[in-house]
Design an enzyme around this catalytic site. Structure first.
Site, short mmCIF file in Angstrom:
data_model
loop_
_atom_site.label_atom_id
_atom_site.label_comp_id
_atom_site.label_asym_id
_atom_site.label_seq_id
_atom_site.Cartn_x
_atom_site.Cartn_y
_atom_site.Cartn_z
N GLY A 1 6.45 -2.82 6.46
CA GLY A 1 7.67 -2.82 5.67
C GLY A 1 7.37 -2.41 4.24
CD GLN B 1 6.53 -3.70 -1.23
OE1 GLN B 1 7.34 -3.57 -0.33
NE2 GLN B 1 5.28 -4.11 -1.03
CB CYS C 1 2.80 -8.54 0.07
SG CYS C 1 3.92 -7.54 -0.91
CG LEU C 2 1.82 -2.69 2.12
CD1 LEU C 2 2.67 -1.46 2.40
CD2 LEU C 2 0.42 -2.54 2.69
CG HIS D 1 7.88 -9.77 3.00
ND1 HIS D 1 6.78 -10.57 2.82
CD2 HIS D 1 7.62 -8.63 2.29
CE1 HIS D 1 5.89 -9.95 2.05
NE2 HIS D 1 6.39 -8.77 1.72
CD GLU D 2 9.25 -5.23 3.10
OE1 GLU D 2 9.34 -4.79 1.93
OE2 GLU D 2 8.15 -5.53 3.61
CG HIS E 1 9.24 -6.85 -1.91
ND1 HIS E 1 8.35 -7.06 -2.95
CD2 HIS E 1 8.50 -6.89 -0.78
CE1 HIS E 1 7.14 -7.22 -2.46
NE2 HIS E 1 7.19 -7.14 -1.15
#
Length: 177
Positions: free
Chosen positions: A46, A51, A99-100, A141-142, A145
């Site tokens: 995701g 991000q 997480c990236l 989660h996304e 963000h």
């Protein structure tokens, strides 16, 4: 397509709320395509616009199985514009998340087990999706963000501080190399 740089903590863009998108046009579809390529390259499941340093309410996901080397990749991308959670179950679910934007760090996060999300798809058409399991955790989660919330914000202060200290040490170690 273009692989974009992924923003990592402590960049302030990760703590900002993204703004709604007016229309889904070719420029936004290019952004979503680039986000998807960036996510696959990372690799991740995701990616939210924050991000990559953009503050519009766009996210991409793909939870399909990764192919082994030499096999064709079976992708099933999900594009969401202006996603909004319209239902959350009272039943909790706990899964390990990473997480990236917080590379190499993982923790158990508790979220509602089932959510229903309304959003615009890749073509600007209104959609609804009910999600459970990994998909539920990923979409929440996304969307977090897009609201300026990181998965570590769901942890106790002690756990969050431990992760941030580990990350700082890793970042220093990478800079020394």
């Amino acid at each position: 397509m273009t692989i974009l740089p992924i923003v990592t903590v402590p960049d302030p863009v990760l703590k900002q709320r993204a703004t709604e998108v007016g229309t889904v046009d070719d420029a936004l579809r290019r952004q979503m395509d680039n986000m998807l390529d960036t996510m696959y390259d990372a690799p991740g499941i995701g990616l939210a616009a924050n991000q990559i340093g953009l503050l519009n309410r766009v996210l991409v996901m793909d939870l399909s199985e990764r192919a082994d080397e030499g096999e064709d990749v079976k992708r099933n991308p999900i594009y969401m514009v202006n996603p909004e959670i319209i239902f959350k179950s009272e039943e909790p679910s706990e899964m390990e998340e990473g997480c990236l934007s917080i590379p190499g760090q993982y923790a158990l996060v508790q979220r509602p087990a089932i959510v229903r999300v309304k959003y615009l798809d890749y073509n600007g058409q209104g959609q609804e999706m009910e999600a459970s399991g990994l998909l539920s955790h990923c979409v929440q989660h996304e969307i977090d963000h897009l609201d300026g919330v990181l998965f570590i914000d769901h942890l106790s202060k002690l756990k969050r501080d431990m992760i941030m200290k580990k990350l700082a040490k890793l970042q220093k170690g990478q800079q020394v190399l």
